[in-house]
Every structure is written in structure tokens, then in C-alpha cells.
Design a protein around this motif. Structure first.
Motif, short mmCIF file in Angstrom:
data_model
loop_
_atom_site.label_atom_id
_atom_site.label_comp_id
_atom_site.label_asym_id
_atom_site.label_seq_id
_atom_site.Cartn_x
_atom_site.Cartn_y
_atom_site.Cartn_z
N SER A 179 0.85 -1.18 0.00
CA SER A 179 0.00 0.00 0.00
C SER A 179 0.88 1.23 0.00
CB SER A 179 -0.91 0.01 1.24
OG SER A 179 -0.14 0.02 2.42
N ALA A 180 0.31 2.34 -0.38
CA ALA A 180 1.09 3.57 -0.44
C ALA A 180 1.55 3.97 0.95
CB ALA A 180 0.24 4.69 -1.05
N GLN A 181 2.78 4.44 1.05
CA GLN A 181 3.30 4.88 2.33
C GLN A 181 2.61 6.17 2.74
OE1 GLN A 181 7.49 5.39 1.86
NE2 GLN A 181 7.92 3.21 1.72
N SER A 182 2.49 6.38 4.06
CA SER A 182 2.00 7.66 4.53
C SER A 182 3.11 8.68 4.36
CB SER A 182 1.61 7.56 6.01
OG SER A 182 2.73 7.16 6.78
N GLY A 183 2.78 9.83 3.78
CA GLY A 183 3.82 10.80 3.49
C GLY A 183 4.56 10.43 2.23
N THR A 184 5.41 11.31 1.75
CA THR A 184 6.19 11.05 0.54
C THR A 184 7.66 11.23 0.86
OG1 THR A 184 5.90 13.36 -0.13
CG2 THR A 184 4.33 11.77 -1.00
N PRO A 185 8.46 10.17 0.76
CA PRO A 185 9.89 10.30 1.04
C PRO A 185 10.59 11.34 0.18
CG PRO A 185 9.25 7.98 0.90
CD PRO A 185 8.07 8.79 0.45
N LEU A 186 10.00 11.68 -0.99
CA LEU A 186 10.63 12.68 -1.84
C LEU A 186 10.75 14.04 -1.15
CD1 LEU A 186 9.01 11.92 -5.32
CD2 LEU A 186 11.39 11.58 -4.66
N SER A 187 9.96 14.28 -0.12
CA SER A 187 10.09 15.55 0.60
C SER A 187 11.47 15.70 1.23
CB SER A 187 9.01 15.67 1.67
OG SER A 187 9.14 14.64 2.65
N SER A 188 12.18 14.57 1.45
CA SER A 188 13.51 14.64 2.05
C SER A 188 14.56 15.18 1.08
CB SER A 188 13.92 13.26 2.57
OG SER A 188 14.03 12.33 1.50
N LEU A 189 14.21 15.35 -0.21
CA LEU A 189 15.17 15.89 -1.17
C LEU A 189 15.65 17.28 -0.77
CD1 LEU A 189 13.53 14.84 -4.57
CD2 LEU A 189 15.54 13.82 -3.50
N THR A 190 14.86 17.99 0.04
CA THR A 190 15.28 19.32 0.49
C THR A 190 16.53 19.25 1.37
OG1 THR A 190 13.80 19.19 2.40
CG2 THR A 190 12.93 20.22 0.38
N GLY A 191 16.87 18.06 1.86
CA GLY A 191 18.05 17.90 2.71
C GLY A 191 19.34 17.71 1.94
N ALA A 192 19.30 17.70 0.61
CA ALA A 192 20.53 17.54 -0.18
C ALA A 192 21.49 18.69 0.12
CB ALA A 192 20.20 17.49 -1.66
N THR A 193 22.76 18.37 0.26
CA THR A 193 23.77 19.40 0.51
C THR A 193 24.25 20.06 -0.78
OG1 THR A 193 25.48 17.68 0.57
CG2 THR A 193 24.54 18.37 2.68
#
Length: 356
Positions: free
Chosen positions: A33-47
């Protein structure tokens, strides 16, 4: 039957990981099933971002996305990379976005210039998010190199695959995601890129030696007399015949947590191994001065068994912090051999052995 190599990260300090070679395929795993939230939001943490301006979850909404975690000295990642690049090129017109997340294993892999050189060396054209703080890694809950996450147009992870191999099934799944997302005339054939040098697919049936770390935090089978002296210069000798997968130092070295640094020219490292290919992760430390080396196999010049980073006489140079291919055995008659590498000058740093 494909067999997969992967490097799981474990709960150890800093950036440590272990290596595992599974005895059976690690399949593409679909999410129930689809995960709650979207892990792609963590892309903002790229250095940093390379090959692209910063990408965001909002900007990727409606796109099929393949997120691939890699690090440039990982042999498993390098062997997988021709497929990731081929998919990026082939399916970009149909709406696929490939993002390589570079999450370092060793400290030198945080160096942005080193990453740029690796991108150029391996002809990587897709966007690369530099994840030096592990923000994206943690956002996905990832534990492996390499690791691929297949994300639908809604931003949710639909499947994942850890390790090398299973390329046909992964590509078919990408095709199905693109069709589901409304793309038309998606190709149904499969890519078959031919990796060369260290990127050539491993002869897994011939590998009888495990990835072996040289720093004291994770080493095993260390055969130099007296064992490793941590973080202090010490003279090392090997006084016994090496058994299979034993290795040792000779000369004056300082063994640190991640690597061993040579303090005086003429030091060497030996390893009795069983595999078609032998690689080492080597660097030149802060001095960045090239260090010449000489390789022997069973006491002789490697000849036809030399890798891409040394010649038939066994001569080569450490000129940067990366993986070096030092042995490539022709044919299929693979046996046990004693590898030895001697460094002509001090300053070299040795991190690990990997095999293929």
C-alpha cells in the motif's frame, strides 16, 4: 539465475556499513500500500545538486521517479550504474525522472570535487543529489548501497530493490509505472548495457573472497604479526603463509578506524584471494601527491591478469581517492592467488578490498 550484492548499513558510528553477498536473488519488492507521506520531501536535505538544479517533491508530482542510492567507491553501485544511466536515457521522453542520491560511505566521498570526477568518469547524466548529511537516506529509511526506489506519479514508493541484478524485472516495472501514469508508446524491449573495467558484471560463481575493510573498525582476517596497533605508527611484518582470505601489512603504517596510512616508502599489503577481479579503494590523503605502486600475483608480474589500473608489469599510480581495479583474470579457470601491492612512497591510504 541473478545473484545480488549489496552493502547494508548497520547501527555503527558515523558512516560504517557491512558487505553481504546473498546466496539467492533479492527480488524487486512491491509495496502493498502507499506509504503515509512522501519520502521525496527529504530531497530538500541535499547538501548540493549535480547535473541539475534542486528538485523537489512538489516539482516531481505527476512524474514517475526512480531514486537510486549509491556511493562512488562501492563496486556494487558501479556495476549497477550502466543500467541506471540506460534507463534514464531511454525513458526520459516518457516521463521518467532518475535521481541518483550520493550517500557517502567513507569520509573522502563527501568531497564534492571527488563526486564530480566520478560522475564524469562514469558518464552519469541524470541529476545527482549529494546527501552528505544522510537526510534523504533517513527520509527513505534506507539501509543499503545500492538501493532503488520506484515512485509513482502520486509521490508514493511503489516498489524497491536492494543490491545488484534483477534488471529485467526492474525495467518491466518501470514500464508499467509509466503506462499507468498515462505515457503512450512506452518501449517494451529491455536494455543490455555492456559495462567495462570495474563496471563489468561480476563473475559471482567464482567469488570466494568477501569485501574486506582495512581500518580497524571493521577489519577481519588480519595476519600481520602482533595484530593492528590503533592510531599509532607501527612496523608490520607477515611471518606466516597466508590462508585464503587472510591479509596483512608490511612496513610502517598507521592503522586508523577507516583506513591504513603508509608512513614510509616500500610498505606493502598482501591478500590471498579467490575471485576473477580484485579491487582496492585507495587514496593519497591530504598531500594529494600521486604514489606509484607495483603489483605482483604469486610473486610475479600480473601479465594478462592485470586490472585496468595497472599494466602487465604490475605498475600503476594512486592519483586520487577512488576504487582501483588491480586484477582481472581472463577465462574461467579461477584459483587461489596471493596478491601483493607495494607502494614506492609514503602517503597512500588504503580502505578496502572488493572482488568481482
Amino acid at each position: 539465475m541473478p545473484v545480488h550484492s549489496l552493502r547494508p548499513r548497520v547501527a555503527l558510528p558515523a558512516i560504517m556499513c557491512l558487505f553481504a553477498l546473498s546466496a539467492s536473488p533479492t527480488p524487486l519488492v512491491s509495496e502493498a500500500s502507499a506509504q503515509s507521506g512522501t519520502p521525496l520531501s527529504s530531497l530538500t536535505g541535499a547538501t548540493a545538486w549535480l547535473n541539475s538544479p534542486p528538485l523537489t517533491a512538489a516539482g516531481l508530482r505527476g512524474k514517475v521517479v526512480l531514486v537510486d542510492f549509491w556511493t562512488y567507491s562501492c563496486i556494487n553501485c558501479l556495476r549497477e550504474m550502466p543500467y541506471i544511466e540506460a534507463w534514464a536515457q531511454k525513458y526520459r521522453p516518457y516521463g521518467l525522472v532518475v535521481i541518483g542520491v550520493h550517500a557517502p560511505e567513507f569520509a573522502f566521498e563527501k568531497n564534492i570535487d571527488n563526486i564530480r570526477r566520478a560522475i564524469d568518469r562514469f558518464h552519469i547524466t541524470f541529476p545527482v543529489a549529494v546527501d552528505n548529511d544522510r537526510a534523504i537516506w533517513n527520509g527513505f529509511g534506507n539501509e543499503y548501497w545500492p538501493a532503488a526506489y520506484f515512485i509513482g506519479g502520486d509521490g508514493h514508493v511503489r516498489a524497491h530493490h536492494f543490491g545488484e541484478g534483477d534488471y529485467d524485472r526492474s525495467e518491466h516495472f518501470l514500464q508499467s509505472l509509466l503506462l499507468e501514469n498515462g505515457a503512450r508508446n512506452v518501449p517494451t524491449d529491455l536494455v543490455h548495457p555492456k559495462g567495462t573495467g570495474e563496471q563489468e558484471e561480476a563473475d559471482l560463481g567464482a567469488i570466494g573472497s568477501p569485501e574486506t575493510y582495512i581500518g580497524y573498525a571493521r577489519t577481519q582476517h588480519f595476519a600481520s604479526t602482533g595484530g593492528a596497533v590503533q592510531d599509532s605508527p607501527n612496523d608490520y611484518v607477515i611471518e606466516r603463509t597466508l590462508a585464503l582470505n587472510d591479509w596483512g601489512l608490511t612496513g610502517n603504517w598507521t592503522v586508523g578506524e577507516e583506513s591504513a596510512r603508509l608512513n614510509k616508502g616500500g610498505g606493502s599489503i598482501s591478500f590471498r584471494f579467490h575471485a576473477r577481479d580484485l579491487h582496492m579503494v585507495l587514496g593519497t590523503g591530504k598531500s594529494a601527491k600521486p604514489v606509484a605502486f607495483h603489483v605482483t600475483i604469486d610473486g610475479h608480474a600480473p601479465g594478462a591478469m592485470h586490472g585496468t589500473d595497472c599494466d602487465a608489469d604490475g605498475n600503476g599510480t594512486v592519483s586520487g581517492q577512488r576504487l582501483y581495479q588491480l586484477v582481472r583474470q581472463p577465462g574461467h579457470d579461477i584459483g587461489d592467488h596471493v596478491f601483493r601491492i607495494e607502494f614506492k612512497a609514503p602517503g597512500v591510504e588504503a580502505y578496502s578490498f572488493t572482488f568481482g
